[in-house]
Design an enzyme around this catalytic site. Sequence first.
Site, PDB file in Angstrom:
ATOM      1  N   LYS A   1       0.818  -1.209   0.000  1.00 64.61           N
ATOM      2  CA  LYS A   1       0.000   0.000   0.000  1.00 64.61           C
ATOM      3  C   LYS A   1       0.863   1.275   0.000  1.00 64.61           C
ATOM      4  O   LYS A   1       2.080   1.212   0.189  1.00 64.61           O
ATOM      5  CB  LYS A   1      -0.931  -0.018   1.213  1.00 64.61           C
ATOM      6  CG  LYS A   1      -1.958  -1.179   1.179  1.00 64.61           C
ATOM      7  CD  LYS A   1      -2.819  -1.200  -0.065  1.00 64.61           C
ATOM      8  CE  LYS A   1      -4.152  -1.903   0.086  1.00 64.61           C
ATOM      9  NZ  LYS A   1      -4.086  -3.365   0.089  1.00 64.61           N
TER      10      LYS A   1
HETATM   11  C1  LIG Z   1      -5.449  -4.076   0.899  1.00 64.51           C
HETATM   12  C2  LIG Z   1      -6.909  -3.910   0.931  1.00 64.51           C
HETATM   13  C3  LIG Z   1      -7.679  -4.287   2.031  1.00 64.51           C
HETATM   14  C4  LIG Z   1      -7.172  -5.058   3.219  1.00 64.51           C
HETATM   15  O1  LIG Z   1      -6.009  -4.698   3.726  1.00 64.51           O
HETATM   16  P1  LIG Z   1      -5.025  -5.728   4.501  1.00 64.51           P
HETATM   17  O2  LIG Z   1      -4.221  -4.766   5.289  1.00 64.51           O
HETATM   18  O3  LIG Z   1      -4.246  -6.444   3.460  1.00 64.51           O
HETATM   19  O4  LIG Z   1      -5.856  -6.604   5.356  1.00 64.51           O
HETATM   20  C5  LIG Z   1      -9.037  -4.016   2.007  1.00 64.51           C
HETATM   21  N1  LIG Z   1      -9.616  -3.443   0.945  1.00 64.51           N
HETATM   22  C6  LIG Z   1      -8.921  -3.094  -0.145  1.00 64.51           C
HETATM   23  C7  LIG Z   1      -9.630  -2.426  -1.281  1.00 64.51           C
HETATM   24  C8  LIG Z   1      -7.549  -3.330  -0.194  1.00 64.51           C
HETATM   25  O5  LIG Z   1      -6.874  -3.023  -1.301  1.00 64.51           O
END
Ligand SMILES: *Cc1c(COP(=O)(O)O)cnc(C)c1O
Length: 400
Positions: free
Chosen positions: A186
């Site tokens: 992210k």
């Molecule tokens: C990455 C992501 C999540 C969840 O995040 P994690 O930290 O990997 O649990 C939820 N929604 C979207 C759209 C994402 O891209």
Amino acid sequence: MPGFELFDDLEKQHVQDVLNSGVYMRYGFDAARQGVWKSKQLEQAISEYFKVAHVQLTSSGTTALTTCLAINHIGYGDDVIVPCFTFVASVEAIISVGACPVFVDIDESLTLCTQAIKKAITPKTKAIMAVHMCGSMANLDEILKICQENQLVLIEDACQSIGATYKGNYLGTIGDAGSFSFDYVKTITCGEGGAVLTNKKNLYTQADGFTDHGHDHLGIDRGADQHPFMGYNFRISELQAAVGLAQMSKIDTFLSLQKKHYQIFETILKQNKQIKFRKIWDITGNSCTFLSWFLPNEALTQQFVDALKKENLLAGNFYWYVNNWHYIKQWQHILKGPSLYKLNPCQEQGLQRINLEDYSQSHRIMSCCISTLISLKWDEHVIEQKANKYLEILKKLNIE
Ligand SMILES: *Cc1c(COP(=O)(O)O)cnc(C)c1O
């Protein structure tokens, strides 16, 4: 994106502070930690930057979303509207609180189609989870209106759109509660982590307890805390928060690099008149993590993807339509099971129904869509080379 592209000594320094203190947990051990409170500091930094009253860090974006639902009392018997294009974690969060996901078509913005939302609302609908996919926003004014008219909770999944705005406000801060993810890919990463954002004090107080076994955190002795309601362990650790704190101080750099690289890339691709681009409801608010674009039809898109693969250029380009994580077409484990534990009858019936729904509008859009990840590490020369190469491949396929 992702933030790990620009890891440097700053992350190490913050982690070293925690290692030196010897306290890796975010709560308690007040004397031993010698003033090192990375999680608290990161919550403060997020609250200030994103101009939101309250922030609760969590162990992941998934647990942040689960918390957003729980603090709004969404559970057994409730339906939650969610787009059929999202990372599957959005769906997992809904199922984990006992509610049932109702998948709704997207439009050319790659986010919830508001017409489709209206059609999907029933007396069981309690919330809309607006997912701001691929760096850019859902149609929030319309969705807010729908929520007001139908008394629905608005939860924003802003996990992929950290730093994006809608009409001047940061995504994640506009609905009743919003979530960020700090997982490894992210915009801001700390390996694993997430955050709940809300302007409502009562929701925050519940998030604070829910993510730590229901502790009320009112006293100085953790062992003597009261537990006004049930909770879980969705805590982040100090080590991760330390990395997140370093990353937060670079967010302006991340966002400005993304925007710069995106613009150069888009300008070159625009030379090909057959390419269409994703609809963006507030163009100035785009965080530019991905450039999402459409080719004229599915067959040509598949040919383009194959050509990229052949030339070893596919990395960083996402053809979500066939992707196992992000699009309903490949979610057989959710649509048909199995679940390791027994789902409740509402969920079982709801998930059955979904197999009968028609998602042709989304299929039409997603089958022609490519999202190119905008790297922080590119420079102008690399982008020009890349984009021109794509144009060359398209020309060979007679898409010009
Ligand atoms: C990455 C992501 C999540 C969840 O995040 P994690 O930290 O990997 O649990 C939820 N929604 C979207 C759209 C994402 O891209």
